[in-house]
Design an enzyme around this catalytic site. Structure first.
Site, PDB file in Angstrom:
ATOM      1  N   ARG A   1       0.914  -1.162   0.000  1.00 22.78           N
ATOM      2  CA  ARG A   1       0.000   0.000   0.000  1.00 22.78           C
ATOM      3  C   ARG A   1       0.935   1.188   0.000  1.00 22.78           C
ATOM      4  O   ARG A   1       1.646   1.424   0.954  1.00 22.78           O
ATOM      5  CB  ARG A   1      -0.885  -0.019   1.238  1.00 22.78           C
ATOM      6  CG  ARG A   1      -1.664   1.285   1.499  1.00 22.78           C
ATOM      7  CD  ARG A   1      -2.677   1.564   0.403  1.00 22.78           C
ATOM      8  NE  ARG A   1      -3.545   2.721   0.721  1.00 22.78           N
ATOM      9  CZ  ARG A   1      -3.351   3.949   0.248  1.00 22.78           C
ATOM     10  NH1 ARG A   1      -2.332   4.210  -0.551  1.00 22.78           N
ATOM     11  NH2 ARG A   1      -4.186   4.920   0.566  1.00 22.78           N
TER      12      ARG A   1
ATOM     13  N   HIS B   1       1.875   7.204   1.498  1.00 24.51           N
ATOM     14  CA  HIS B   1       0.777   8.158   1.377  1.00 24.51           C
ATOM     15  C   HIS B   1       0.470   8.769   2.726  1.00 24.51           C
ATOM     16  O   HIS B   1       1.016   8.350   3.751  1.00 24.51           O
ATOM     17  CB  HIS B   1      -0.476   7.441   0.852  1.00 24.51           C
ATOM     18  CG  HIS B   1      -1.106   6.548   1.883  1.00 24.51           C
ATOM     19  ND1 HIS B   1      -0.576   5.329   2.249  1.00 24.51           N
ATOM     20  CD2 HIS B   1      -2.214   6.710   2.669  1.00 24.51           C
ATOM     21  CE1 HIS B   1      -1.330   4.779   3.190  1.00 24.51           C
ATOM     22  NE2 HIS B   1      -2.319   5.588   3.469  1.00 24.51           N
TER      23      HIS B   1
ATOM     24  N   HIS C   1      -3.117  11.193   4.715  1.00 21.81           N
ATOM     25  CA  HIS C   1      -4.487  11.687   4.531  1.00 21.81           C
ATOM     26  C   HIS C   1      -4.847  12.635   5.649  1.00 21.81           C
ATOM     27  O   HIS C   1      -4.113  12.760   6.639  1.00 21.81           O
ATOM     28  CB  HIS C   1      -5.496  10.531   4.448  1.00 21.81           C
ATOM     29  CG  HIS C   1      -5.047   9.278   5.131  1.00 21.81           C
ATOM     30  ND1 HIS C   1      -5.003   9.172   6.484  1.00 21.81           N
ATOM     31  CD2 HIS C   1      -4.567   8.102   4.638  1.00 21.81           C
ATOM     32  CE1 HIS C   1      -4.553   7.972   6.802  1.00 21.81           C
ATOM     33  NE2 HIS C   1      -4.268   7.294   5.717  1.00 21.81           N
TER      34      HIS C   1
ATOM     35  N   GLU D   1      -5.619   7.404  11.133  1.00 19.59           N
ATOM     36  CA  GLU D   1      -5.820   5.997  10.751  1.00 19.59           C
ATOM     37  C   GLU D   1      -5.499   5.079  11.920  1.00 19.59           C
ATOM     38  O   GLU D   1      -4.395   5.107  12.454  1.00 19.59           O
ATOM     39  CB  GLU D   1      -4.897   5.675   9.573  1.00 19.59           C
ATOM     40  CG  GLU D   1      -4.810   4.189   9.217  1.00 19.59           C
ATOM     41  CD  GLU D   1      -3.937   3.959   7.981  1.00 19.59           C
ATOM     42  OE1 GLU D   1      -4.031   4.764   7.028  1.00 19.59           O
ATOM     43  OE2 GLU D   1      -3.158   2.985   7.976  1.00 19.59           O
TER      44      GLU D   1
ATOM     45  N   HIS E   1       2.938   7.309   5.548  1.00 23.77           N
ATOM     46  CA  HIS E   1       3.146   5.923   5.983  1.00 23.77           C
ATOM     47  C   HIS E   1       2.966   4.950   4.832  1.00 23.77           C
ATOM     48  O   HIS E   1       2.488   5.332   3.748  1.00 23.77           O
ATOM     49  CB  HIS E   1       2.195   5.578   7.130  1.00 23.77           C
ATOM     50  CG  HIS E   1       0.746   5.862   6.818  1.00 23.77           C
ATOM     51  ND1 HIS E   1       0.196   7.114   6.955  1.00 23.77           N
ATOM     52  CD2 HIS E   1      -0.254   5.059   6.365  1.00 23.77           C
ATOM     53  CE1 HIS E   1      -1.084   7.077   6.624  1.00 23.77           C
ATOM     54  NE2 HIS E   1      -1.389   5.841   6.248  1.00 23.77           N
TER      55      HIS E   1
ATOM     56  N   GLU F   1     -10.754   5.991   1.035  1.00 23.04           N
ATOM     57  CA  GLU F   1      -9.439   5.415   0.818  1.00 23.04           C
ATOM     58  C   GLU F   1      -8.890   5.786  -0.565  1.00 23.04           C
ATOM     59  O   GLU F   1      -7.703   5.719  -0.813  1.00 23.04           O
ATOM     60  CB  GLU F   1      -9.534   3.889   0.971  1.00 23.04           C
ATOM     61  CG  GLU F   1      -8.269   3.099   0.794  1.00 23.04           C
ATOM     62  CD  GLU F   1      -7.200   3.358   1.866  1.00 23.04           C
ATOM     63  OE1 GLU F   1      -7.384   4.223   2.721  1.00 23.04           O
ATOM     64  OE2 GLU F   1      -6.165   2.691   1.805  1.00 23.04           O
TER      65      GLU F   1
ATOM     66  N   HIS G   1     -26.156  -0.938  27.786  1.00 19.90           N
ATOM     67  CA  HIS G   1     -25.258   0.177  28.115  1.00 19.90           C
ATOM     68  C   HIS G   1     -25.383   1.269  27.064  1.00 19.90           C
ATOM     69  O   HIS G   1     -26.097   1.105  26.068  1.00 19.90           O
ATOM     70  CB  HIS G   1     -23.807  -0.334  28.164  1.00 19.90           C
ATOM     71  CG  HIS G   1     -23.263  -0.708  26.821  1.00 19.90           C
ATOM     72  ND1 HIS G   1     -23.544  -1.919  26.208  1.00 19.90           N
ATOM     73  CD2 HIS G   1     -22.481  -0.027  25.934  1.00 19.90           C
ATOM     74  CE1 HIS G   1     -22.952  -1.961  25.035  1.00 19.90           C
ATOM     75  NE2 HIS G   1     -22.294  -0.829  24.834  1.00 19.90           N
TER      76      HIS G   1
ATOM     77  N   HIS H   1     -22.922   4.979  25.482  1.00 20.95           N
ATOM     78  CA  HIS H   1     -21.650   5.706  25.500  1.00 20.95           C
ATOM     79  C   HIS H   1     -21.953   7.196  25.506  1.00 20.95           C
ATOM     80  O   HIS H   1     -22.507   7.719  24.538  1.00 20.95           O
ATOM     81  CB  HIS H   1     -20.801   5.332  24.283  1.00 20.95           C
ATOM     82  CG  HIS H   1     -20.609   3.856  24.177  1.00 20.95           C
ATOM     83  ND1 HIS H   1     -19.609   3.188  24.836  1.00 20.95           N
ATOM     84  CD2 HIS H   1     -21.336   2.909  23.528  1.00 20.95           C
ATOM     85  CE1 HIS H   1     -19.705   1.884  24.584  1.00 20.95           C
ATOM     86  NE2 HIS H   1     -20.749   1.694  23.789  1.00 20.95           N
TER      87      HIS H   1
ATOM     88  N   GLU I   1     -20.600   4.889  18.236  1.00 29.19           N
ATOM     89  CA  GLU I   1     -19.860   3.619  18.218  1.00 29.19           C
ATOM     90  C   GLU I   1     -19.910   2.998  16.825  1.00 29.19           C
ATOM     91  O   GLU I   1     -20.991   2.761  16.287  1.00 29.19           O
ATOM     92  CB  GLU I   1     -20.470   2.648  19.236  1.00 29.19           C
ATOM     93  CG  GLU I   1     -19.878   1.238  19.184  1.00 29.19           C
ATOM     94  CD  GLU I   1     -20.421   0.332  20.278  1.00 29.19           C
ATOM     95  OE1 GLU I   1     -21.019   0.851  21.247  1.00 29.19           O
ATOM     96  OE2 GLU I   1     -20.271  -0.898  20.166  1.00 29.19           O
TER      97      GLU I   1
ATOM     98  N   HIS J   1     -28.028   0.224  23.988  1.00 23.16           N
ATOM     99  CA  HIS J   1     -27.944  -0.991  23.171  1.00 23.16           C
ATOM    100  C   HIS J   1     -27.339  -2.132  23.968  1.00 23.16           C
ATOM    101  O   HIS J   1     -26.791  -1.925  25.047  1.00 23.16           O
ATOM    102  CB  HIS J   1     -27.112  -0.730  21.903  1.00 23.16           C
ATOM    103  CG  HIS J   1     -25.744  -0.167  22.170  1.00 23.16           C
ATOM    104  ND1 HIS J   1     -25.552   1.142  22.538  1.00 23.16           N
ATOM    105  CD2 HIS J   1     -24.505  -0.717  22.134  1.00 23.16           C
ATOM    106  CE1 HIS J   1     -24.262   1.379  22.710  1.00 23.16           C
ATOM    107  NE2 HIS J   1     -23.594   0.254  22.491  1.00 23.16           N
TER     108      HIS J   1
HETATM  109 MN    MN Z   1      -3.313   5.335   5.300  1.00 21.49          MN
HETATM  110 MN    MN Z   2     -21.514  -0.099  22.984  1.00 21.34          MN
END
Ligand code: MN
Ligand code: MN
Length: 415
Positions: free
Chosen positions: A122, A125, A127, A131, A170, A193, A307, A309, A314, A353
């Site tokens: 890969r 590059h 961005h 990541e 990277h 991507e 629970h 967040h 998520e 959820h």
């Molecule tokens: Mn990348």
């Molecule tokens: Mn969760």
């Protein structure tokens, strides 16, 4: 008339064209008791689908075909399988992505599944998004330079992670014997991507006389540079790690930052008979300042407890087993969807959820958050730390039941 349970069975037989026993044997319905938990809200004919239907997708999504009676109202889908993604093929591997374009609810994070052959690269590059990655198969060599220009080169294997901040250049290369596959998570749902700053693409779009002047070489010397981007391409398997490290470090020396994380070297934050959870965020993976993760295993019969967040949406990636999740979305709305290996799931910030293992093998998934610190609140810990009379008045529970509720966050039940 037959009894209700037989009617339910008949309905399923009519629906799938095979007996429910065969479906149970195939693992589509894990057990007879699970079937019994999903009675039709209405009568036999009301839940049937006599017209044309996609029987394979129906069988994989029993909670959509026979929604639990507690489901209600309209909630847009929060699942997208990587299997639906366009697989961009190259000589050294492939990639496919799930972004806000595929799954509109997933605004804060996007994911890419990528395969590199042994020697497949890969290309170098960067961005605008950060990541975060987890190795799913095989091994790879990753490289970057930090913001001081110092090099980082290491080899990663299954379960290892890495994190590259925005603008940090990277590369990733598959190692012997069979390269690798990994999941990338970006802290922007709109990420693609296919829109990154690539070394080859940059050179192809800079006047060659400027490139030559920049490097202090002749135009002839750079004439064979690629005229278009490489993205992923086949090359040779790299030599020994120490040699690559030494040559990349040069006189500056290596970066003091560890951009990789060895997941299995930390103990689980929680482990009980229903599974285990590892939490990785900026407290233990220092460089990962914008993406936090929980790596969860739920044993058959177990549930990741009710629970929510408080601090982030998520983004989920399922990489083993089968499960279901109900998202409760206020105003009396709730929807249950089924998940299995390769699926992406999504839950918006603060929505309650649970995730239940509905299969016969371990359910494995990632919980990813665009935040520096992992946070969750559980129903059990909320109720345990609220005056008991107040809780009893709401839920109409007797004293014995109230005292039997877990006294703290359990994460996974049964304990
Ligand atoms: Mn990348
Ligand atoms: Mn969760």
């Amino acid at each position: 008339m037959s009894d209700p349970s037989e009617k339910d069975t008949l309905s399923r037989r009519g629906f799938f064209g095979v007996s429910s026993g065969a479906l149970a044997a195939a693992g589509i319905f894990p057990s007879a008791s699970r079937e019994d938990q999903q009675p039709s809200q209405y009568n036999d004919r009301a839940s049937s689908t006599p017209g044309p239907t996609n029987t394979v997708l129906d069988a994989a999504n029993p909670n959509s075909v026979f929604p639990p009676p507690t489901d209600a109202g309209g909630i847009p889908p929060f699942k997208y399988p990587f299997a639906f993604g366009h697989k961009r093929l190259h000589s050294g591997g492939w990639s496919r992505e799930v972004t806000v374009r595929e799954l509109p609810v997933s605004k804060t994070l996007a994911g890419v599944d990528m395969r590199l052959t042994a020697g497949g690269i890969r290309e170098l590059h960067w961005h605008t998004a950060a990541e975060w990655a987890m190795m799913l198969y095989g091994s790879a060599r990753i490289t970057c330079i930090d913001s001081a220009g110092k090099s980082f080169v290491t080899d990663v294997k299954e379960n290892d992670l890495w994190y590259f901040p925005p603008g940090i250049p990277h590369s990733i290369q598959g190692l012997a014997p069979d390269g690798c596959e990994f999941l990338l998570v970006f802290d922007d749902g709109n990420f693609s991507e296919f829109e990154t700053v690539l070394l080859s693409d940059w050179m192809a779009h800079t006047p060659p006389e400027v490139v030559a002047k920049n490097f202090g070489v002749s135009e002839k010397a750079i004439a064979r540079m690629p005229k278009q981007e490489l993205f992923i391409f086949q090359s040779e398997v790299p030599g020994p790690l120490e040699e690559d490290r030494r040559r990349a470090a040069g006189s500056l020396g290596p970066s003091p930052i560890d951009f990789a994380f060895r997941t299995l070297e930390i103990p689980p934050a929680k482990r009980n008979k229903s599974g285990e959870v590892r939490i990785i965020d900026s407290t233990n993976f220092k460089i990962a300042t914008t993406i936090a993760a929980a790596i969860v295993t739920v044993k058959p019969g177990g549930v990741r407890e009710l629970h929510w967040h408080p601090n982030a949406d998520e983004w989920q990636y399922y990489f083993g087993g089968k499960g279901r999740m109900t998202v409760f979305a206020t105003g009396g709305r709730a929807r249950t969807m089924d998940f299995e290996t390769g699926d992406v799931g999504y839950v918006q910030k603060t929505l309650p959820h649970y995730i239940e293992n509905t299969g016969t093998t371990d359910l494995k998934f990632l919980e990813m958050f665009k935040t520096d610190k992992y946070q969750d609140l559980a129903l059990s810990e909320w109720l345990a730390h609220t005056p008991p009379q107040l809780v009893a008045a709401h839920l109409n529970l007797d004293k014995a039941t109230l005292e039997a509720l877990p006294r703290e966050k359990t994460v996974l039940m049964p304990e």
